[in-house]
Each structure stands twice: as C-alpha cells, then as structure tokens.
Design a protein around this motif. Structure first.
Motif, short mmCIF file in Angstrom:
data_model
loop_
_atom_site.label_atom_id
_atom_site.label_comp_id
_atom_site.label_asym_id
_atom_site.label_seq_id
_atom_site.Cartn_x
_atom_site.Cartn_y
_atom_site.Cartn_z
N LEU A 303 0.83 -1.21 0.00
CA LEU A 303 0.00 0.00 0.00
C LEU A 303 0.86 1.25 0.00
N GLU A 304 1.86 1.30 0.87
CA GLU A 304 2.74 2.47 0.93
C GLU A 304 3.52 2.64 -0.37
N GLU A 305 3.94 1.53 -0.96
CA GLU A 305 4.66 1.59 -2.24
C GLU A 305 3.74 2.12 -3.34
N CYS A 306 2.50 1.70 -3.33
CA CYS A 306 1.51 2.16 -4.31
C CYS A 306 1.31 3.67 -4.20
N ILE A 307 1.17 4.15 -2.96
CA ILE A 307 0.97 5.59 -2.74
C ILE A 307 2.19 6.38 -3.20
N GLN A 308 3.39 5.90 -2.86
CA GLN A 308 4.61 6.60 -3.26
C GLN A 308 4.77 6.62 -4.77
N ASP A 309 4.45 5.52 -5.42
CA ASP A 309 4.50 5.48 -6.89
C ASP A 309 3.53 6.49 -7.49
N ALA A 310 2.34 6.58 -6.91
CA ALA A 310 1.33 7.51 -7.41
C ALA A 310 1.79 8.96 -7.23
N LYS A 311 2.39 9.26 -6.07
CA LYS A 311 2.90 10.61 -5.83
C LYS A 311 3.99 10.98 -6.83
N MET A 312 4.79 9.98 -7.23
CA MET A 312 5.90 10.20 -8.17
C MET A 312 5.45 10.06 -9.63
N TYR A 313 4.17 9.82 -9.83
CA TYR A 313 3.58 9.60 -11.15
C TYR A 313 4.24 8.46 -11.93
N GLN A 314 4.53 7.41 -11.16
CA GLN A 314 4.93 6.14 -11.77
C GLN A 314 3.63 5.40 -12.07
N VAL A 315 2.98 5.80 -13.16
CA VAL A 315 1.59 5.41 -13.41
C VAL A 315 1.42 3.89 -13.50
N LYS A 316 2.21 3.26 -14.33
CA LYS A 316 2.06 1.82 -14.54
C LYS A 316 2.28 1.04 -13.25
N SER A 317 3.35 1.39 -12.53
CA SER A 317 3.68 0.69 -11.29
C SER A 317 2.60 0.90 -10.23
N ALA A 318 2.14 2.15 -10.09
CA ALA A 318 1.10 2.46 -9.10
C ALA A 318 -0.18 1.70 -9.41
N TYR A 319 -0.54 1.65 -10.68
CA TYR A 319 -1.78 0.98 -11.08
C TYR A 319 -1.69 -0.53 -10.86
N GLU A 320 -0.54 -1.10 -11.19
CA GLU A 320 -0.36 -2.55 -10.98
C GLU A 320 -0.48 -2.90 -9.50
N LYS A 321 0.08 -2.05 -8.65
CA LYS A 321 -0.02 -2.30 -7.20
C LYS A 321 -1.45 -2.13 -6.71
N LEU A 322 -2.17 -1.16 -7.29
CA LEU A 322 -3.58 -0.96 -6.93
C LEU A 322 -4.40 -2.20 -7.28
N LEU A 323 -4.12 -2.79 -8.43
CA LEU A 323 -4.82 -4.02 -8.84
C LEU A 323 -4.61 -5.12 -7.81
N LYS A 324 -3.38 -5.29 -7.36
CA LYS A 324 -3.08 -6.35 -6.37
C LYS A 324 -3.77 -6.06 -5.04
N LEU A 325 -3.74 -4.80 -4.63
CA LEU A 325 -4.32 -4.43 -3.33
C LEU A 325 -5.84 -4.61 -3.31
N SER A 326 -6.48 -4.41 -4.45
CA SER A 326 -7.95 -4.44 -4.50
C SER A 326 -8.50 -5.80 -4.90
N THR A 327 -7.60 -6.78 -5.07
CA THR A 327 -8.07 -8.13 -5.36
C THR A 327 -8.71 -8.70 -4.11
N ASN A 328 -9.86 -9.31 -4.27
CA ASN A 328 -10.58 -9.87 -3.11
C ASN A 328 -9.72 -10.91 -2.42
N SER A 329 -9.66 -10.83 -1.07
CA SER A 329 -8.84 -11.77 -0.29
C SER A 329 -9.55 -12.14 0.99
#
Length: 329
Positions: A303-329
C-alpha cells in the motif's frame, strides 16, 4: 461567546453528499462545523447557500486538498473534533480511469491521513463515505475505495478510542452526481438522451433517506463497522429517462434516446455487498451492518509503495499495485 459543545469536520463539503451532511448538521445549534473542499467554486456556492438559509451563522471553511499532510495535521491541532465525516474523494469513473495517480493519492492517501489523524487525536466517531463501486471493483475509482475500506477495517481492529464507520452508499436520486441533472440539462438543450445500455441498472436512495442515515449515525455514537442502506431501490436507467421526460412535459415515446455502449470499466448492475458479506439488521435503523464470512487482509507495505509510486507519477507501477491491493482476499 462560543456556545458550541461539539466540533464536526466534513471533508468534501461542497459535493452532493458533503452538502447533505453540512445542512443536516447546521440545524444542530450546539455543533460547530469545519468544512473542507478542494473546489473554490464549490465552496463559494456552498457558502452562498449557507448565508441564505443561516445568515447569522459563521462557519469555518478551508479550500484545501485532504492529501496535503501538513494541512491535515494543522486541522487536527487547531480543532478538537468529536466527529469526522470524510466525504472527499474523486468519484467520476471515466475521469479516474484516465488519472489513476490522482485517484490513489486523493482517495487512498487522503483518506488514510484522515483516518490516522482521527485515531491519533481520539476523535469519537469517524465516518468514511464509500461506494457500491468498491464491491468487486472493475475500475480505478472503485478499486481505490475498496482499498480504503480494507485500510479502515484494519485500523478499526487496533486498540484506540475512535469508533470507525464505513458507510457504503449507492446513488443519491437527483443529486448533482446522478444521471437525473444530466438528463434535465440535455432536455433543456433539446439534445438526445445518452444511455450506455438499455439494460443499465443502478441502485438509488432518496436525499431524505440519506439524511435519515446521517441522523441515525449522529445519534448512535458507538456504531462501528461497515454499513449499507437498507431501503435502496434498483432502477433501470431507461425508466429514469422516461420519468424525467414526463416531468419535463416531453413525450417519452418519441423523444430521441441514443444507446451507446457500456465501457469495460463499468457494470450493468452495481452491488452493495459481495458474496462474502451478509446483512445484520438493526432495530429501527435505516442501515444494515455488514458482517463477513472471510477475514480482511491488506498488504500495508505494498500500500505504501503504491501511494509513493502515485505521488511520483509512476503510473504503470502504481496501477499494478492498486490491482493487487484491490483483489478480493
């Protein structure tokens, strides 16, 4: 002389839900409101409405971004909030699909700041406004709300004095964010109505029902957990179009309606709960408590890595992490 015995923070105060909250609590004479919204024109219009209805009432307001950490810190130092209603979020599905970094920073990081500072400062009641699009999400906006629901659940299990509520809402009928004003605007311009699919269905509650929910939460300080409305209605968008046309004195059988296509990031029908959740009825309440058959987990490092990527506009990386985080578990 200050006669207020309770201070409430409302974020996203100029939005459709934020306005409902604002005017609902303005009527409570012992409550002091602190209003926050990022929209200058939105806040201006809100203050104009307040001035008309409550000309002698002064409110505290800030035109700021809730993902500004220093501002959020200032807010919680400056005011002793008893309750916080967090309605600020980017909600437009198509716009957030094109701007995932903005969605992550605002909807996840901003909400995270509000949650963390509410707990640190012993806020008695924190209400996080969520959406039915957070259930089995297929778009960026829904995924961000799904993640913050998980984060809120995680924080609610820690020892602290804050009763944390996630209120998962559907569409509010006739609100500024609903399809009704869009239809009315197009009718006023004699333009055809646009519907993405003839079978498109959305769940709605009336503004009065939303106010009943807010009042119930206000009166029950000890509530905690995830809640959904128990009186929402599923309505075919095609039927709403016919109703609005009739109210506008137009012939619904001849007025042009154009059916386009449903984007991949939208569902024909939204859900208020997933297959792992079930309703628990409350006595004389407009909301139901959700329980789950499955434990909630969240990778906070990711989650923290996703937020940091988004702040740095690492779009692809942030989005890929968001997909993993929002997968039902």
């Amino acid at each position: 002389m200050n006669h207020y015995s309770e201070t409430i923070l409302i974020t996203g105060a100029a939005g459709s839900i934020g306005k409902e909250l604002t005017f609902n609590f303005l009527a409570v004479d012992y409550v002091q409101l602190v209003l926050v919204d990022i929209s200058e024109i939105g806040m201006f219009q809100l203050l104009e409405e307040i001035n008309i209805k409550y000309p002698k009432l002064a409110v505290n307001y800030f035109i700021e971004n809730i993902s500004n950490k220093e501002f959020v810190q200032y807010l919680f130092i400056e005011f002793n909030f008893k309750r916080v209603f967090h309605a600020a979020a980017y909600k437009h599905v198509a716009l957030m699909e094109a701007n995932p970094c903005s969605a992550i920073v605002s909807n996840i990081y901003g909400a995270q700041l509000i949650i963390d500072h509410s707990i640190i400062n012993n806020v008695s009641q924190l209400v996080i406004l969520s959406t039915d699009k957070a259930v089995n999400p297929i778009n960026t906006m829904g995924r961000t709300k799904n993640v913050i629901e998980k984060y809120a659940h995680l924080k609610s299990e820690e020892p602290h004095k804050t009763n944390l509520i996630v209120l998962r809402l559907c569409n509010i009928y006739s609100s500024s964010g609903s399809v009704i004003p869009i239809f009315k605007s197009r009718i006023d311009q004699n333009l055809p109505l646009i519907i993405k699919d003839s079978k498109l269905i959305r769940s709605f509650i009336k503004p009065k029902e939303v106010r009943n929910i807010f009042n119930y939460i206000f009166q029950n300080l000890n509530l905690k957990g995830i809640y959904i409305p128990n009186n929402s209605k599923e309505i075919l968008i095609q039927k709403i179009a016919s109703k609005v046309l009739k109210e506008s004195n137009k012939d619904a059988t001849t007025y042009p309606i154009v059916y386009t296509y449903l984007p991949e990031d939208e569902k024909l029908k939204e859900e208020l709960l997933n297959t792992n959740e079930y309703r628990s009825k409350l006595t004389n309440a407009p909301i139901d408590l959700l329980d789950t058959h499955k434990s909630t987990s969240l990778n906070t490092i990711l989650l923290e890595e996703c937020i940091q990527d988004a702040k740095m506009y690492q779009v692809k990386s942030a989005y890929e992490k968001l997909l993993k985080l929002s997968t039902n578990s």
